[in-house]
Design a protein around this motif. Sequence first.
Motif, short mmCIF file in Angstrom:
data_model
loop_
_atom_site.label_atom_id
_atom_site.label_comp_id
_atom_site.label_asym_id
_atom_site.label_seq_id
_atom_site.Cartn_x
_atom_site.Cartn_y
_atom_site.Cartn_z
N ALA A 73 0.83 -1.20 0.00
CA ALA A 73 0.00 0.00 0.00
C ALA A 73 0.87 1.26 0.00
CB ALA A 73 -0.93 0.00 1.21
N LEU A 74 2.06 1.16 0.55
CA LEU A 74 2.97 2.30 0.55
C LEU A 74 3.93 2.27 -0.63
CD1 LEU A 74 3.98 2.69 4.30
CD2 LEU A 74 2.56 4.19 2.93
N THR A 75 4.59 1.13 -0.82
CA THR A 75 5.60 1.07 -1.88
C THR A 75 4.99 1.30 -3.26
OG1 THR A 75 5.40 -1.34 -2.01
CG2 THR A 75 7.15 -0.46 -0.60
N GLY A 76 3.77 0.85 -3.44
CA GLY A 76 3.13 1.05 -4.73
C GLY A 76 2.66 2.46 -4.96
N ALA A 77 2.21 3.12 -3.92
CA ALA A 77 1.51 4.40 -4.11
C ALA A 77 2.41 5.63 -4.11
CB ALA A 77 0.45 4.55 -3.03
N VAL A 78 3.41 5.66 -3.26
CA VAL A 78 4.14 6.92 -3.06
C VAL A 78 4.90 7.38 -4.30
CG1 VAL A 78 4.28 6.67 -0.56
CG2 VAL A 78 6.12 5.76 -1.97
N PHE A 79 5.48 6.46 -5.03
CA PHE A 79 6.24 6.86 -6.23
C PHE A 79 5.30 7.35 -7.32
CE2 PHE A 79 8.87 3.67 -4.09
CZ PHE A 79 10.03 4.40 -3.91
N VAL A 113 10.29 -1.74 -6.27
CA VAL A 113 10.67 -1.49 -4.88
C VAL A 113 9.93 -2.44 -3.94
CG1 VAL A 113 10.50 0.24 -3.02
CG2 VAL A 113 11.36 0.91 -5.27
N SER A 114 8.77 -2.89 -4.35
CA SER A 114 7.99 -3.81 -3.52
C SER A 114 8.69 -5.16 -3.34
CB SER A 114 6.61 -4.02 -4.14
OG SER A 114 5.88 -2.83 -4.13
N TYR A 115 9.48 -5.57 -4.32
CA TYR A 115 10.17 -6.85 -4.21
C TYR A 115 11.08 -6.93 -2.98
CZ TYR A 115 14.04 -10.06 -4.94
OH TYR A 115 15.03 -10.99 -4.74
N PRO A 116 12.05 -6.02 -2.80
CA PRO A 116 12.90 -6.16 -1.61
C PRO A 116 12.14 -5.95 -0.30
CG PRO A 116 13.49 -4.18 -2.83
CD PRO A 116 12.50 -4.93 -3.66
N THR A 119 10.35 -9.16 0.37
CA THR A 119 11.32 -10.22 0.64
C THR A 119 11.97 -10.04 2.01
OG1 THR A 119 11.77 -10.46 -1.72
CG2 THR A 119 13.41 -11.34 -0.22
N LEU A 120 12.44 -8.84 2.30
CA LEU A 120 13.16 -8.59 3.55
C LEU A 120 12.25 -8.54 4.77
CD1 LEU A 120 15.69 -5.91 2.30
CD2 LEU A 120 16.17 -8.31 2.79
N PHE A 121 11.13 -7.86 4.65
CA PHE A 121 10.29 -7.62 5.83
C PHE A 121 9.15 -8.62 5.99
CE2 PHE A 121 12.04 -3.37 4.81
CZ PHE A 121 12.83 -3.23 5.94
N TRP A 122 8.74 -9.24 4.90
CA TRP A 122 7.62 -10.18 4.98
C TRP A 122 8.05 -11.61 4.69
CZ3 TRP A 122 2.16 -9.34 5.62
CH2 TRP A 122 1.87 -8.06 6.11
N GLY A 123 9.33 -11.80 4.40
CA GLY A 123 9.85 -13.15 4.21
C GLY A 123 9.41 -13.86 2.95
N ARG A 124 8.94 -13.14 1.97
CA ARG A 124 8.51 -13.76 0.70
C ARG A 124 9.75 -14.06 -0.13
NH1 ARG A 124 3.34 -12.73 -1.58
NH2 ARG A 124 4.12 -14.27 -3.05
N THR A 125 10.09 -15.30 -0.27
CA THR A 125 11.28 -15.69 -1.02
C THR A 125 10.96 -16.16 -2.44
OG1 THR A 125 11.13 -17.91 -0.09
CG2 THR A 125 12.55 -16.33 1.07
N ASP A 126 9.72 -16.24 -2.78
CA ASP A 126 9.31 -16.74 -4.09
C ASP A 126 9.11 -15.63 -5.12
OD1 ASP A 126 7.17 -15.76 -2.60
OD2 ASP A 126 5.71 -17.07 -3.58
N LEU A 127 9.65 -14.45 -4.86
CA LEU A 127 9.41 -13.30 -5.73
C LEU A 127 10.62 -12.99 -6.60
CD1 LEU A 127 7.81 -10.88 -3.09
CD2 LEU A 127 6.65 -12.49 -4.60
N THR A 128 10.37 -12.21 -7.65
CA THR A 128 11.43 -11.66 -8.48
C THR A 128 11.21 -10.14 -8.55
OG1 THR A 128 10.18 -11.77 -10.55
CG2 THR A 128 11.46 -13.73 -9.92
#
Length: 187
Positions: A73-79, A113-116, A119-128
Motif C-alpha cells: 500500500a505504501l511502496t506502490g503508491a508513493v512513487f 521497490v515492492s520486491y525487496p 522479501t526482507l520484511f515479509w519473508g517472501r522468497t518466491d518473488l522476483t
Amino acid sequence: MEKRSVVLKMTLLAILVAVGVVISPILRVEGMCPMAHFINVVCAVLLGPWYALGCALMIGVIRMFFMGIPPLALTGAVFGATLSGIFYYWSKGKIIGAVIGEILGTGIIGAMVSYPVMTLFWGRTDLTWFFYVPSFIGGTLIGGSIAFVFLVALKKTGHLIQFQRSLGAKVYDTSKIHTGNSHSETA
C-alpha cells in the motif's frame, strides 16, 4: 486568501484520504487497487506532487494499520503519486502527463521497490524484481484511465481550473475563460 487556500487544500486532502481509504477495499481487483491510482492522479492534478505524496502515505498507513494490508500500500503508491504531480508540472498541465507519471511511478518503480520490501520484511522468497509489475501496471492503467476521463470532464466544464484557482494551485490552461465580466481573462 492564502489562509483560505491552505484550509481548502487541507480539507480536500482529508476528503481524498477518506475516500481513498473507504473505496480501496470496495472497488478492488485481486492484486490491484485501481481506485488508489485514481486518487493519486486527481490529488496530483488538484494539489501537486507533495500533497499527492502525503495523501498516498496517509492512505497507505491507514490501510496497513487498520485493514491489515501489506506494505505494498505504501511502496506502490508513493512513487506514482509523486511522479504524477511532477509529470503534470513538467508537461505544463497535461492530464495525460499525470497519468503517465502514475503508471511509471507505481507500475514500474513502485512494483520493483515492492520486491525487496516484501522479501526482507515479509519473508517472501518466491518473488522476483518484476513479480508485481503486471498487477501494478494493470491497476494504474485502470485507475489512471478513470482519473483521465474524470479530469478531462472537469476541464471541459471549466471546473478543473476553478478548483485549481480556489486551491491556489498552478493553473496551466491558457484558453480564455469567461468570468462573468464583460471581458475574458487568460489563465
